[in-house]
Write a protein that holds these residues in place. Sequence first.
Motif, PDB file in Angstrom:
ATOM      1  N   GLY A   1       0.828  -1.189   0.000  1.00 52.85           N
ATOM      2  CA  GLY A   1       0.000   0.000   0.000  1.00 52.85           C
ATOM      3  C   GLY A   1       0.869   1.248   0.000  1.00 52.85           C
ATOM      4  O   GLY A   1       2.065   1.185  -0.253  1.00 52.85           O
ATOM      5  N   PRO A   2       0.300   2.377   0.334  1.00 53.28           N
ATOM      6  CA  PRO A   2       1.051   3.637   0.346  1.00 53.28           C
ATOM      7  C   PRO A   2       1.997   3.706   1.544  1.00 53.28           C
ATOM      8  O   PRO A   2       1.863   2.958   2.499  1.00 53.28           O
ATOM      9  CB  PRO A   2      -0.049   4.689   0.464  1.00 53.28           C
ATOM     10  CG  PRO A   2      -1.156   3.981   1.164  1.00 53.28           C
ATOM     11  CD  PRO A   2      -1.098   2.552   0.673  1.00 53.28           C
ATOM     12  N   TRP A   3       2.936   4.636   1.460  1.00 53.39           N
ATOM     13  CA  TRP A   3       3.854   4.880   2.579  1.00 53.39           C
ATOM     14  C   TRP A   3       3.105   5.613   3.680  1.00 53.39           C
ATOM     15  O   TRP A   3       2.187   6.380   3.421  1.00 53.39           O
ATOM     16  CB  TRP A   3       5.031   5.725   2.107  1.00 53.39           C
ATOM     17  CG  TRP A   3       5.988   4.965   1.257  1.00 53.39           C
ATOM     18  CD1 TRP A   3       5.936   4.817  -0.100  1.00 53.39           C
ATOM     19  CD2 TRP A   3       7.132   4.231   1.693  1.00 53.39           C
ATOM     20  NE1 TRP A   3       6.980   4.043  -0.531  1.00 53.39           N
ATOM     21  CE2 TRP A   3       7.731   3.673   0.553  1.00 53.39           C
ATOM     22  CE3 TRP A   3       7.711   4.007   2.932  1.00 53.39           C
ATOM     23  CZ2 TRP A   3       8.880   2.902   0.620  1.00 53.39           C
ATOM     24  CZ3 TRP A   3       8.858   3.237   2.992  1.00 53.39           C
ATOM     25  CH2 TRP A   3       9.428   2.691   1.850  1.00 53.39           C
ATOM     26  N   GLY A   4       3.510   5.376   4.932  1.00 53.54           N
ATOM     27  CA  GLY A   4       2.903   6.045   6.069  1.00 53.54           C
ATOM     28  C   GLY A   4       3.962   6.497   7.058  1.00 53.54           C
ATOM     29  O   GLY A   4       5.124   6.106   6.970  1.00 53.54           O
ATOM     30  N   VAL A   5       3.560   7.321   8.013  1.00 52.24           N
ATOM     31  CA  VAL A   5       4.460   7.857   9.032  1.00 52.24           C
ATOM     32  C   VAL A   5       4.074   7.276  10.383  1.00 52.24           C
ATOM     33  O   VAL A   5       2.905   7.298  10.759  1.00 52.24           O
ATOM     34  CB  VAL A   5       4.377   9.405   9.078  1.00 52.24           C
ATOM     35  CG1 VAL A   5       5.288   9.963  10.145  1.00 52.24           C
ATOM     36  CG2 VAL A   5       4.703   9.997   7.723  1.00 52.24           C
TER      37      VAL A   5
ATOM     38  N   VAL B   1       9.106   6.042   8.974  1.00 52.18           N
ATOM     39  CA  VAL B   1       8.242   5.835   7.804  1.00 52.18           C
ATOM     40  C   VAL B   1       8.191   4.347   7.484  1.00 52.18           C
ATOM     41  O   VAL B   1       9.143   3.616   7.711  1.00 52.18           O
ATOM     42  CB  VAL B   1       8.707   6.652   6.571  1.00 52.18           C
ATOM     43  CG1 VAL B   1       8.614   8.127   6.843  1.00 52.18           C
ATOM     44  CG2 VAL B   1      10.100   6.277   6.145  1.00 52.18           C
ATOM     45  N   HIS B   2       7.084   3.897   6.969  1.00 51.04           N
ATOM     46  CA  HIS B   2       6.912   2.483   6.646  1.00 51.04           C
ATOM     47  C   HIS B   2       6.023   2.334   5.423  1.00 51.04           C
ATOM     48  O   HIS B   2       5.289   3.242   5.052  1.00 51.04           O
ATOM     49  CB  HIS B   2       6.293   1.734   7.827  1.00 51.04           C
ATOM     50  CG  HIS B   2       4.898   2.188   8.139  1.00 51.04           C
ATOM     51  ND1 HIS B   2       4.645   3.356   8.819  1.00 51.04           N
ATOM     52  CD2 HIS B   2       3.691   1.643   7.847  1.00 51.04           C
ATOM     53  CE1 HIS B   2       3.339   3.504   8.940  1.00 51.04           C
ATOM     54  NE2 HIS B   2       2.736   2.482   8.361  1.00 51.04           N
ATOM     55  N   ARG B   3       6.105   1.179   4.841  1.00 50.04           N
ATOM     56  CA  ARG B   3       5.249   0.834   3.704  1.00 50.04           C
ATOM     57  C   ARG B   3       4.202  -0.133   4.200  1.00 50.04           C
ATOM     58  O   ARG B   3       4.521  -1.187   4.740  1.00 50.04           O
ATOM     59  CB  ARG B   3       6.086   0.181   2.606  1.00 50.04           C
ATOM     60  CG  ARG B   3       5.347  -0.021   1.311  1.00 50.04           C
ATOM     61  CD  ARG B   3       5.720   1.069   0.344  1.00 50.04           C
ATOM     62  NE  ARG B   3       4.923   1.070  -0.824  1.00 50.04           N
ATOM     63  CZ  ARG B   3       5.387   0.829  -2.045  1.00 50.04           C
ATOM     64  NH1 ARG B   3       6.643   0.542  -2.215  1.00 50.04           N
ATOM     65  NH2 ARG B   3       4.580   0.910  -3.067  1.00 50.04           N
ATOM     66  N   GLU B   4       2.961   0.228   4.064  1.00 46.11           N
ATOM     67  CA  GLU B   4       1.880  -0.627   4.536  1.00 46.11           C
ATOM     68  C   GLU B   4       1.681  -1.806   3.592  1.00 46.11           C
ATOM     69  O   GLU B   4       1.727  -1.639   2.379  1.00 46.11           O
ATOM     70  CB  GLU B   4       0.596   0.180   4.673  1.00 46.11           C
ATOM     71  CG  GLU B   4       0.722   1.280   5.689  1.00 46.11           C
ATOM     72  CD  GLU B   4      -0.486   2.206   5.709  1.00 46.11           C
ATOM     73  OE1 GLU B   4      -1.449   1.949   4.982  1.00 46.11           O
ATOM     74  OE2 GLU B   4      -0.434   3.174   6.469  1.00 46.11           O
ATOM     75  N   ILE B   5       1.474  -2.985   4.169  1.00 47.33           N
ATOM     76  CA  ILE B   5       1.234  -4.189   3.368  1.00 47.33           C
ATOM     77  C   ILE B   5      -0.255  -4.441   3.336  1.00 47.33           C
ATOM     78  O   ILE B   5      -0.921  -4.433   4.361  1.00 47.33           O
ATOM     79  CB  ILE B   5       1.970  -5.404   3.965  1.00 47.33           C
ATOM     80  CG1 ILE B   5       3.471  -5.136   3.975  1.00 47.33           C
ATOM     81  CG2 ILE B   5       1.647  -6.661   3.195  1.00 47.33           C
ATOM     82  CD1 ILE B   5       4.266  -6.193   4.672  1.00 47.33           C
TER      83      ILE B   5
END
Length: 113
Positions: free
Chosen positions: A46-50, A105-109
């Motif tokens: 999914g999109p990147w998140g904070v 920051v992370h990339r949602e799966i």
Amino acid sequence: MRSARIAASAAALGVLVYPLAAARAASASPSPAASTTLVSQCESFGPWGVYAKAVTIRSKASTNSTALGVLYRSHRFTVHKTKGNWRYITDRSTGVKGWVSAKYVHREIEDCR
């Protein structure tokens, strides 16, 4: 008398449950095509998140560099590259480009269930 009732109840329950368990075990082994499809669906990100409320956007991949802006949790951003524990991003809300710590920051799966 009581133990005879328990034994009879357990036997009756076993007769009812065993066919269900056997049917599940038989259908639980997926075909190779089904497992390949499942893996490809689970690999979509999914999109990147904070993780934090806000992260400082910096000019270089260092905590000692100049702060250029702030990336808030509600902002959308694009990650262009990674250097060690830093990510070079563009904040799409403000247009600011710079480095943020990868800790925040992370990339949602996407959930593949």
